[in-house]
Structures are given as structure tokens and as C-alpha cells.
Scaffold this active site. Structure first.
Site, PDB file in Angstrom:
ATOM      1  N   LYS A  57       2.851   0.475   9.952  1.00  0.00           N
ATOM      2  CA  LYS A  57       2.932   1.770   9.259  1.00  0.00           C
ATOM      3  C   LYS A  57       2.138   2.846   9.990  1.00  0.00           C
ATOM      4  O   LYS A  57       2.520   4.009   9.987  1.00  0.00           O
ATOM      5  CB  LYS A  57       2.443   1.622   7.817  1.00  0.00           C
ATOM      6  CG  LYS A  57       3.525   1.148   6.882  1.00  0.00           C
ATOM      7  CD  LYS A  57       3.191   1.390   5.440  1.00  0.00           C
ATOM      8  CE  LYS A  57       2.167   0.444   4.925  1.00  0.00           C
ATOM      9  NZ  LYS A  57       2.003   0.524   3.462  1.00  0.00           N
ATOM     10  N   GLU A  86       0.861  -1.178   0.000  1.00  0.00           N
ATOM     11  CA  GLU A  86       0.000   0.000   0.000  1.00  0.00           C
ATOM     12  C   GLU A  86       0.900   1.232   0.000  1.00  0.00           C
ATOM     13  O   GLU A  86       1.807   1.330   0.826  1.00  0.00           O
ATOM     14  CB  GLU A  86      -0.903   0.031   1.238  1.00  0.00           C
ATOM     15  CG  GLU A  86      -1.832   1.230   1.242  1.00  0.00           C
ATOM     16  CD  GLU A  86      -2.647   1.350   2.527  1.00  0.00           C
ATOM     17  OE1 GLU A  86      -3.513   2.242   2.586  1.00  0.00           O
ATOM     18  OE2 GLU A  86      -2.388   0.570   3.460  1.00  0.00           O
ATOM     19  N   ARG A 120       6.316 -13.130   9.359  1.00  0.00           N
ATOM     20  CA  ARG A 120       6.836 -11.789   9.099  1.00  0.00           C
ATOM     21  C   ARG A 120       8.100 -11.595   9.931  1.00  0.00           C
ATOM     22  O   ARG A 120       8.347 -12.305  10.910  1.00  0.00           O
ATOM     23  CB  ARG A 120       5.802 -10.719   9.455  1.00  0.00           C
ATOM     24  CG  ARG A 120       5.454 -10.649  10.926  1.00  0.00           C
ATOM     25  CD  ARG A 120       4.478  -9.512  11.224  1.00  0.00           C
ATOM     26  NE  ARG A 120       5.144  -8.224  11.148  1.00  0.00           N
ATOM     27  CZ  ARG A 120       4.498  -7.061  11.190  1.00  0.00           C
ATOM     28  NH1 ARG A 120       3.185  -7.047  11.274  1.00  0.00           N
ATOM     29  NH2 ARG A 120       5.142  -5.930  11.138  1.00  0.00           N
TER      30      ARG A 120
END
Length: 717
Positions: free
Chosen positions: A448, A218, A438
Site C-alpha cells: 500500500k 487498515e 499471500r
């Protein structure tokens, strides 16, 4: 120019490899000869024998030839002047002897012993196996022996004197010994690395039908190390199966997204060597996604809901149905039209998938799939007022764009059933999903949203702050692309979630920068001590010395000698009168006088007497220094600490309660004259202080700024 590629499958024995490898080294070392490049790929050292066809050779313009015998004969035909003597038939016999009696990892001890006895007898009064020069016969036999454990054991016992003499002599030939040592070192490194890295054999389904992966960032922030792992793994599997990787920007939230972020993500991916076969945008599919939302409503699988966000959250947690869940199709279409036009009522409404009210997996409790947002989109402008959520858009666009395998981090695992429900509900093509862990690091934020908060609160300089885990941040701190790639690929696609320590990645970075970092000198300005050097030159003397003692290619630097030098206060305080010390890059000196007004305070002056004939090996203290009579450079040395104080923040933790109050440490220093030529991004070592990246170069009236690069050692601030 000729080129030679030695192609080896993933599992091969040294006994198979060495004959062709040594032959190539002789070609490469001969003069005159066209250059020959040897490439070894994915070799593992295993006891288990493998088929001879696992070795191949390819000369430029030719097809690959497989098998040790074919490889050796191909080399002979291509380079006869370097590998042939005058008795070709005898040399061919020795190649056959190599392949039938010595290679292949035979377990027959008697057979190997008989072959060694035969060799020993043949070498009586002989320097070479055939004729009077080194030929392919010596190369193939010596190479096979060197890769045969039984043969090496017999040679070490020293009961075959002629064979031992010949074996040692061939091994002493420089171009033979060099390639063997290099090969062994490479294999040791690969074996160690292999033992540490995650397995890439994850059993992806239906790879024979083609593989298309995607990385969907994104554009609402800068690329961080976690995103980099996802991108690398998607590229790895696409390339591994000869498929395609799509870089798709998930640009469905105009409030947070910017062209700046989009551009920076592409730039950082390129730096990491990641280039998508295609670049697409979810916004390319907005019209189709809108149609699919209408279809969901008409199928009775979605409804519009104007429940407040707080109430909706409560109802989902408690398994309570929304008051709007049983609206008619007509009511939902009308409400969705209000959303499309961003009317007063429309902006209060969202579209939800009608899946379940009380599913144990809360991700399945009627998730939101469309929102109204009048903000201007950075690509589509004000054309749209409604935007799909990631959970709705992702499976649909994956299916539309031909993605076969969606590789994503394990945090999405609970949402996988939702992903498949969307595809089934709309009758779209199936997509395989694989979850991998992750990257998580201690005392590090990868959200983020939280990183954005730090930027907006002014607690950091920006997205490239050296305390940030963004690719730009850690690069600004001094991380090399090579070390970053090595680290990420070593983690592999494992599902095991671990909280990593940054010392691991920084230790790997040190291995990259240490061999190529020029060495320089800096003395801390605070408390710097001026020392008079008796025996030093009255007028400054400049000597040119290596910037790196172990790497001459780095070049030379100026070292100024004089009768006054500057020393760090810490070093000066440790001296005792009469003690012999070593002034690095100059020689030894006696400490003949220490001026210290307060016995417990700082040293204010020193007197040293040169003793250049002294042995530096016998001194306890080797100290850095700067001749005062040179154009020194004012520098600022900056070090950093973690932004947060807790190793792992939990969901319920309030971020503000765990902010580290002091994360930046600055010291003024005086550096040698060579620092005036150091440029931004150059990485150097200030001896005895550490490795540094230049963040701001020296300029008139302006200090140079250097950021300290961690080395993997835990240090207290």
C-alpha cells in the site's frame, strides 16, 4: 411449490447417485408437475466404495432421509403419478434388485455378470421392465447400470442384445439423457477444478471449541487482491466450522487513514460476497490498549525511548541496547505521560517492548508498541495523541474479541513469536495462528505504501486505475466478481509462496464473459479504407441479427447493409485482386479492385463484388466491416501494460528505477450504431479485436471509451 434436494457427502460413487438422480430428472421433466430443484454438493468421483448413508433426500418441510433405498422410496411416495406404474410390488422388487445386485460398486464380476444375464432374459420382447410405460423400475436399474463400470463394459461388448436394446432406448429418452450429460459435465468440471485448487484441510486446532476468525484491514488504501484472499479465507473457515468472522478495521495510524478508505473496503468486500458477522474497530479498544501499555511498563516489560529513528534502526540491526532500556518504571511512566499529552519531548518518544536486544529473529528486538501522533483520527478526532502499533494491538484485540484462529499471510511469520509474547506478557487468552501464502503477481505492486506513491505522484488516475491490483482497479479493467472469487478460492490456504502470472486469472475471466458478451464491430479510424460494394443495396438495409450466435438470450442488434463499407487497413493490405473473402454477417465477395498509390503503402480504396452464393468455409479471410451509411459511433479503445518493468522487486530495489515509461495505449475507432446504447460497465466483444469494458458511454460530442480486457494470452504491446 415443492422443492427437492439431493444431498450427497463429499465422497460418493456414481452407482450410488444415478438411480435417485435419474428419478428426480423424470419428475422434473414430467408435465404437469410441480418444479423440482436438484442440488448436487461436493461430489468426487472415486473408485473406493462408501457407505450408502452418504446419499440423502429432503422434501420441503421434511427431515432428510438417507440411503439409496430410502431415497428412491421417498421419491415414489412423494411423486407416485410420475414414477409408479400399475404394478407397485414388482417395481419395489426391481429397486431391491438395483440396490443389492447392481449398486454399491461391487467388485464381484461373476455376480454382476449373472445379474446382467438375468436382465437380458427378462427383457426378451419387453420395452420396459414393468408394464408398458417408464417407471421407477427402469429408472433405478438403468441409473445403477450407468454408474457401474463392469456393467457398461459388458453392454459395450454387445453380447446381451435385449439388455443393450433396452439400455439404449432408456438412455435416449430426452429427460434422462439430458440430466446424465449435465451431471457428467458438472462432475468433470468439479474434478478438474479440485485438482487445481489448494487443499482446505489444514488441520486447525481446537475447532470443536468454537471458531472465530477476523480480517483486520487498515483503512489506509483501497482493498487489493491480496486483501481479498485473506478476507475470503477467513470467511471460508468461519463458515466451514459454523463460527463467526469479524471485520475489524485496524485504525491505529491517523496520518494515513481515511473514512473514504474504510467505506470503500466495506463496499468491495460486499461485492465479493464477504459480510462480517461483526464489524469492529481497533479504536473501540483504545482505552483498554492504553491500560495494557501502562501495565507493561509497570511489569518492567516496556520502556520509553527517544532515540532517533535512524539510530534505533542501526541498534536493532546490530543488536545494541538502547541507552534508555534500563529506565526505571517511574521514568517510563513519566515519559509515557509526555507522549500522551504530545509535548515537545513526547512527540520524539516511543514506547518499546522489552523483549530482547540481540534475538536472531529481529522482530523480537524490542519492537515499538506505541507512538505519539497529534494528527486528528478519522473516528476519534483529537481525543488521543498516542496510538498502539499493529503488532501490539492485534494480539490484544484478538484475545479481547474472542478470536480463536488468526489466519494471516506468511509475511507475518517472523512476527508470530512477538504476537505470542504480547499475549503471554499480559496474561491474555491464547489465540491459534495459521499462516498462508499471500498472492504475489509478476510485475505487480501489492504494498500500500508503494501504491500510495503511484497515486500521489500522479502516475495513475487513482486507486481504481485499471493498472492497479486493487479490487476496483481490476474490476475497472473488466474482471468479473465471479472469476475473481473462483481464482482466489482455488488458491486455497497453502503456505507455498509463488509468483503468479496474471494470464491465469484473466483466462478464467474469459470463460465467464465469453458466453454472455454481445458481439459488435469496430474499425480502426487510422487508415480505415472505404470499399465500394458492387451488388450491395443502393439504399441502406437494416437486418436484425443475434448479438451472440451461441446465446440467443443476449438479444438482437442492427446490422446495416449498403453499397459502401469501411474496412481495417490491416485487412485491406492483405487482399489480392481476384481473391474471395467473407464479409462477416453478410456473405462472400470478390476483391475486384485495389487502389494503392504507393505499392508499399496503404490501400486508399477498394472495390468488392458480392458473391453471396459463395461458401464461407472455403475462404481464408473473414473480415469485419461497417456500412458507411449508418450512424456510426466514435470510440476510443484503450489497452494497458504493467506499471513496473521487473518481475519481482527486491527490498533493496529503488522503485523509481523500474517504472515502465509507457503503460497506456489508445486508438480511435469507428463502431457500429448499436454501441450508442452500451452503458458504463457493460462488457462486449469487438469481433476480431477482443473483449472490452465500457468505461465511458457515448454521448453527444463525446467518444465512448472502452478498456481492453486481457484474455490470458501474452501479447506484445
Amino acid at each position: 411449490m415443492s422443492s427437492f434436494n439431493l444431498l450427497i457427502a463429499q465422497k460418493a460413487q456414481l452407482a450410488h447417485i444415478y438411480p435417485a438422480l435419474i428419478a428426480s430428472s423424470v419428475i422434473n421433466g414430467s408435465d404437469p408437475v410441480q418444479p423440482v430443484a436438484v442440488v448436487i454438493k461436493e461430489v468426487e468421483l472415486l473408485d473406493k466404495a462408501v457407505p450408502e448413508s452418504s446419499i440423502g433426500v429432503q422434501l420441503e418441510g421434511d427431515d432428510v432421509v438417507y440411503g439409496p433405498e430410502a431415497v428412491l422410496k421417498k421419491l415414489i411416495s412423494a411423486y407416485p403419478q410420475h414414477l409408479r406404474g400399475s404394478q407397485g410390488s414388482l417395481e419395489d422388487e426391481w429397486i431391491a434388485f438395483t440396490l443389492t445386485r447392481l449398486s454399491g460398486g461391487t467388485k464381484d464380476f461373476k455376480s454382476t455378470s449373472a445379474a446382467l444375464e438375468e436382465l437380458n432374459n427378462h427383457l426378451t420382447l419387453r420395452t420396459f421392465l414393468v408394464g408398458y410405460t417408464l417407471t421407477i423400475a427402469d429408472i433405478s436399474v438403468w441409473g445403477a447400470l450407468n454408474g457401474n463400470g463392469q456393467a457398461i463394459s459388458a453392454i459395450k461388448r454387445n453380447h446381451l442384445p435385449n439388455l443393450v436394446r433396452w439400455f439404449k432406448y432408456i438412455g435416449s429418452i430426452e429427460r434422462v439423457s439430458t440430466v446424465v450429460e449435465s451431471f457428467k459435465a458438472e462432475m468433470t468440471t468439479k474434478k478438474k477444478a479440485k485438482s487445481k485448487e489448494g487443499s482446505y484441510e489444514i488441520g486447525l486446532l481446537d475447532t470443536d471449541k468454537g471458531v472465530v476468525t477476523r480480517f483486520p484491514p487498515e483503512p489506509s488504501g483501497y482493498l487489493h487482491i491480496g486483501h481479498a484472499k485473506a478476507a475470503m479465507l477467513n470467511q471460508y473457515f468461519a463458515q466451514h466450522y459454523g463460527g463467526t468472522m469479524i471485520i475489524r478495521f485496524d485504525d491505529t495510524n491517523p496520518t494515513k487513514e481515511k473514512q473514504e478508505f474504510q467505506d470503500s473496503i466495506l463496499e468491495d468486500l460486499a461485492l465479493l460476497g464477504i459480510h462480517g458477522d461483526k464489524i469492529t474497530y481497533t479504536s473501540d479498544h483504545f482505552d483498554r490498549l492504553y491500560e495494557e501499555a501502562i501495565k507493561m511498563i509497570k511489569l518492567g516489560k516496556a520502556y520509553c525511548d527517544d532515540t532517533t529513528q535512524e539510530q534505533m534502526r542501526h541498534e536493532r540491526m546490530e543488536g545494541i541496547a538502547s541507552k534508555n532500556r534500563d529506565r526505571t518504571v517511574e521514568e517510563n511512566l513519566a515519559a509515557f505521560e509526555e507522549m500522551k499529552n504530545a509535548t515537545e519531548q513526547g512527540v520524539k518518544t516511543c514506547l518499546r517492548a522489552k523483549i530482547s536486544v540481540d534475538d536472531p529473529n529481529k522482530a523480537m528486538r524490542d519492537p515499538v508498541i506505541y507512538r505519539c501522533n497529534p494528527s486528528v483520527h478519522h473516528r476519534t478526532g483529537d481525543k488521543y495523541k498516542v496510538y498502539p502499533t499493529y503488532d501490539f494491538a492485534c494480539p490484544i484485540v484478538d484475545s479481547l474479541e474472542g478470536v480463536t484462529h488468526a489466519l494471516r499471510t506468511i509475511e507475518y511469520r517472523d512476527r508470530n513469536p512477538q504476537y505470542w509474547w504480547m499475549i503471554d506478557a499480559l496474561g491474555l487468552r491464547k489465540v491459534h495462528v495459521w499462516d498462508f501464502a499471500r498472492l504475489n503477481f509478476i510485475r505487480t505492486l501489492l504494498s500500500k505504501r508503494k501504491l500510495t506513491w503511484f497515486v500521489e505522484e500522479g502516475l495513475v488516475r487513482g486507486w481504481d486505475d485499471p493498472r492497479f491490483p486493487t479490487v476496483r482497479g481490476i474490476r475497472r479493467r473488466g474482471m468479473t466478481i465471479e472469476a475473481l472469487r473462483n481464482f482466489i478460492l482455488a488458491q486455497g490456504p497453502s503456505k507455498n509462496v509463488v509468483n503468479l502470472d496474471w494470464t491465469i486469472i484473466w483466462a478464467g475471466n474469459k470463460k465467464v464473459i465469453d458466453p454472455i458478451s454481445p458481439r459488435h464491430t469496430a474499425v480502426l479510424a487510422a487508415g480505415a479504407v472505404k470499399a465500394r460494394v458492387i451488388g450491395g443495396p443502393a439504399a441502406p438495409v437494416v437486418e436484425m441479427k443475434p448479438k451472440h450466435k451461441k446465446n440467443a438470450e443476449i438479444g438482437l442488434k442492427k446490422v446495416v447493409l449498403g453499397d459502401e463499407v469501411l474496412l481495417d487497413q490491416e485487412d485491406a493490405r492483405s487482399f489480392k485482386e481476384g481473391e474471395e473473402i467473407t464479409l462477416m454477417d453478410w456473405g462472400n465477395a470478390f476483391v475486384t479492385k485495389i487502389t494503392r498509390p504507393d505499392p508499399a503503402g496503404d490501400v486508399t480504396a477498394l472495390e468488392l463484388t458480392l458473391h453471396l452464393e459463395g461458401d464461407f468455409k472455403k475462404t481464408e479471410k473473414k473480415v469485419t466491416w461497417l456500412a458507411a451509411a449508418q450512424e456510426t459511433v466514435q470510440v476510443e479503445l484503450v489497452d494497458f501494460d504493467y506499471l513496473i518493468t521487473k518481475e519481482k522487486l527486491e527490498e533493496e530495489d529503488e522503485l523509481k528505477n523500474f517504472i515502465n515509461p509507457k503503460t497506456e495505449f489508445r486508438e480511435d475507432a469507428i463502431a457500429d450504431c448499436n454501441i450508442a446504447q452500451v452503458k458504463v460497465d457493460d462488457i462486449i466483444q469487438f469481433e476480431r479485436k477482443g473483449y472490452y469494458r465500457c468505461d465511458e458511454a457515448a454521448a453527444e460530442g463525446k467518444k465512448a471509451v472502452f478498456f481492453c480486457i486481457p484474455t490470458g494470452k501474452t501479447e506484445k504491446k
